[in-house]
Write an enzyme that holds these catalytic residues in place. Structure first.
Site: not given
Ligand code: ITT
Length: 196
Positions: A12, A69, A177
């Protein structure tokens, strides 16, 4: 502007560094500030878990920060694994077992539609702001590709014939996303906070 990215997932971080490399936001890791703490994700929505992660670190160090998240929602499985994406097969972060369970659950099911979701909670001067990103696609029947992480090797985004794991990080970052959520946060910062 320096912002701490509250994550223990190095993939990430790498994606965020690449996506935000050409703007005024400098993304710091927990390691950069000498803080590596496991945070229990006790919420049952992406928003709640993103907030828990960001607030935990804000309360500890009082610095502006954000947390992401995210997860995979598969329509034919009532949006499973969702917020439980990381521990779907029981063991936190074991992507291989998670994918095996997902493919087993989808055996014999024709509808393979799915989406990745990211919710970011950004804390600035003690206030929380939320940003969401989604990408739609299909779950294929066998893993393909070596890149990425998590469920990338079984997810083919709409309009493409390769999985996220068969793409370079730059290609995935163009449509992901996470990119959409990070860009929404970036736009907010540039418009609303840039003037301070
Ligand atoms: P942090 O909470 O420390 O940020 P994490 O990996 O535990 O790291 P999440 O709780 O948000 O992150 O869990 C998300 C899980 O969803 C992740 O472990 C992957 O299995 C999956 N996931 C999220 N984004 C993904 C992506 O871009 N590609 C593939 N799988 C992803």
């Amino acid at each position: 502007m320096k912002l701490i990215f509250v994550t223990n997932n190095f993939h990430k971080l790498e994606e965020a560094w690449e996506i935000l490399k050409d703007c005024q936001i400098e993304v710091l890791s927990l390691k950069d500030i000498g803080l590596e703490v496991p945070i229990e994700e006790t919420g049952d929505t992406f928003d709640q878990n993103a907030m828990i992660k960001a607030q935990t670190i804000y309360q500890l160090v009082g610095l502006d920060c954000f947390a992401d998240d995210s997860g995979l929602e598969v329509m034919a499985l009532n949006n499973e694994p969702g917020v439980w994406s990381s521990c779907y097969a029981g063991e936190e972060g074991n992507s291989d077992k998670n994918i095996s369970k997902l493919l087993r659950r989808l055996e014999g099911i024709e509808n393979r539609k799915a989406r990745f979701v990211t919710v970011i909670c950004f804390i600035w001067r003690g206030n929380s702001y939320f940003f969401k990103g989604e990408v739609y696609g299909q779950i294929i029947r066998e893993r393909r590709g070596k890149g990425g992480f998590g469920y990338d090797s079984v997810f083919v985004p709409e309009g493409y014939d390769r999985t996220f794991a068969e793409m370079t990080m730059e290609e995935k970052n163009n449509i992901s996303h996470r990119k959409k959520a990070l860009m929404a946060m970036r736009t907010f910062i540039e418009k609303e906070i840039g003037k301070y």
